[in-house]
Design a protein around this motif. Structure first.
Motif, mmCIF file in Angstrom:
data_model
loop_
_atom_site.group_PDB
_atom_site.id
_atom_site.type_symbol
_atom_site.label_atom_id
_atom_site.label_comp_id
_atom_site.label_asym_id
_atom_site.label_seq_id
_atom_site.Cartn_x
_atom_site.Cartn_y
_atom_site.Cartn_z
ATOM 1 N N PRO A 37 20.310 17.975 58.736
ATOM 2 C CA PRO A 37 18.793 18.537 59.230
ATOM 3 C C PRO A 37 18.654 19.628 59.229
ATOM 4 N N LEU A 50 18.638 21.304 55.765
ATOM 5 C CA LEU A 50 17.576 20.838 54.951
ATOM 6 C C LEU A 50 16.517 21.905 55.488
ATOM 7 N N SER A 75 13.114 18.007 44.394
ATOM 8 C CA SER A 75 12.559 16.833 45.157
ATOM 9 C C SER A 75 12.947 16.816 46.494
ATOM 10 N N ILE A 76 14.001 17.339 46.819
ATOM 11 C CA ILE A 76 14.697 17.428 48.155
ATOM 12 C C ILE A 76 13.999 18.457 48.904
ATOM 13 N N ALA A 116 10.501 16.900 49.837
ATOM 14 C CA ALA A 116 10.759 15.762 50.739
ATOM 15 C C ALA A 116 10.916 16.175 52.141
ATOM 16 N N VAL A 117 11.493 17.441 52.160
ATOM 17 C CA VAL A 117 11.508 17.991 53.572
ATOM 18 C C VAL A 117 10.460 18.333 54.490
ATOM 19 N N THR A 147 8.472 14.960 55.197
ATOM 20 C CA THR A 147 8.744 14.120 56.309
ATOM 21 C C THR A 147 9.766 14.794 57.372
ATOM 22 N N ALA A 148 10.059 14.028 58.540
ATOM 23 C CA ALA A 148 11.216 14.397 59.101
ATOM 24 C C ALA A 148 12.267 14.292 58.511
ATOM 25 N N VAL A 149 13.267 15.220 58.800
ATOM 26 C CA VAL A 149 14.512 15.026 58.104
ATOM 27 C C VAL A 149 15.672 14.535 58.992
ATOM 28 N N GLU A 180 15.640 8.719 57.255
ATOM 29 C CA GLU A 180 15.440 10.017 57.277
ATOM 30 C C GLU A 180 16.311 10.580 56.103
ATOM 31 N N LEU A 181 15.789 11.693 55.780
ATOM 32 C CA LEU A 181 16.547 12.165 54.573
ATOM 33 C C LEU A 181 17.749 12.632 54.448
ATOM 34 N N SER A 182 18.117 13.223 55.633
ATOM 35 C CA SER A 182 19.656 13.512 55.724
ATOM 36 C C SER A 182 20.598 12.337 55.859
ATOM 37 N N ARG A 208 8.899 7.154 49.937
ATOM 38 C CA ARG A 208 9.086 8.121 50.790
ATOM 39 C C ARG A 208 9.698 9.456 50.611
ATOM 40 N N PHE A 209 10.398 9.355 49.584
ATOM 41 C CA PHE A 209 11.003 10.656 49.230
ATOM 42 C C PHE A 209 10.995 10.932 47.395
ATOM 43 N N PRO A 210 9.773 11.136 47.148
ATOM 44 C CA PRO A 210 9.373 11.059 45.494
ATOM 45 C C PRO A 210 10.406 11.857 44.756
ATOM 46 N N GLY A 211 11.147 11.395 43.826
ATOM 47 C CA GLY A 211 11.834 12.085 42.924
ATOM 48 C C GLY A 211 13.130 12.246 43.227
ATOM 49 N N VAL A 212 13.576 11.868 44.535
ATOM 50 C CA VAL A 212 14.858 12.266 45.167
ATOM 51 C C VAL A 212 15.913 11.180 44.527
#
Lengths: 104, 104
Positions: free
Chosen positions: A24, A27, A94-95, A98-99, A102-104, B13-15, B87-91
């Motif tokens: 997190p 990111l 994209s990453i 996304a950060v 959204t919450a990471v 979560e993205l992480s 939720r995470f477009p393109g990731v």
């Protein structure tokens, strides 16, 4: 100041980049760098100590995600955006988006 | 067969997703799933034992990346593509493309 090592982008592996980004705080650092040009180490808005921040920046540098440039007694940090996009199109873009959303 | 847990996509979560993807074998699994519809566990083309494969599939399922559906005595695995893209477009899209075009 000692010269800093940066891997050649063609030697960087996707799993290494994802490992570096899978945190997190890292990111948030990368998202901040994506919004700005270059950032001096002390200017990052992350809730960690300077030594922890330095560790995270080292992980990102060694994974090929960012470039560190000594400027006098400071170090400027910037994403290796074009190189990363060339090797892994859309991944960093994209990453970092996304950060922001959204919450990471 | 015991029901398998899948996290709600809005809780992912993205992480966590990046941690799950930050492994060469799991990247190969995800790239294979992106190319196919659904894959039964024993059909993955990865150089690991069945028990190691099962572990990797569990990590990906718990991170919200794939859905496992019991079908008789088998389990079918498929990416949660639309949910992840929302939720995470393109990731997931950029990462699976990068696996195909580079060493992981």
């Amino acid at each position: 100041m000692r010269a800093l090592q940066h891997p050649a982008v063609e030697d960087v592996e996707l799993s290494t980049v994802l490992t570096a980004l899978a945190d997190p705080v890292r990111l948030r650092i990368v998202a901040e760098l994506a919004r700005s040009g270059g950032i001096v180490c002390g200017q990052f808005d992350v809730p960690v100590s300077m030594s922890t921040l330095s560790h995270h920046l080292k992980v990102l540098r060694e994974a090929g995600v960012l470039r560190v440039t000594p400027q006098g007694s400071y170090r400027t940090h910037e994403l290796r955006w074009e190189e990363m996009e060339r090797r892994f199109p859309g991944v960093l873009d994209s990453i970092t988006r996304a950060v922001t959303h959204t919450a990471v």
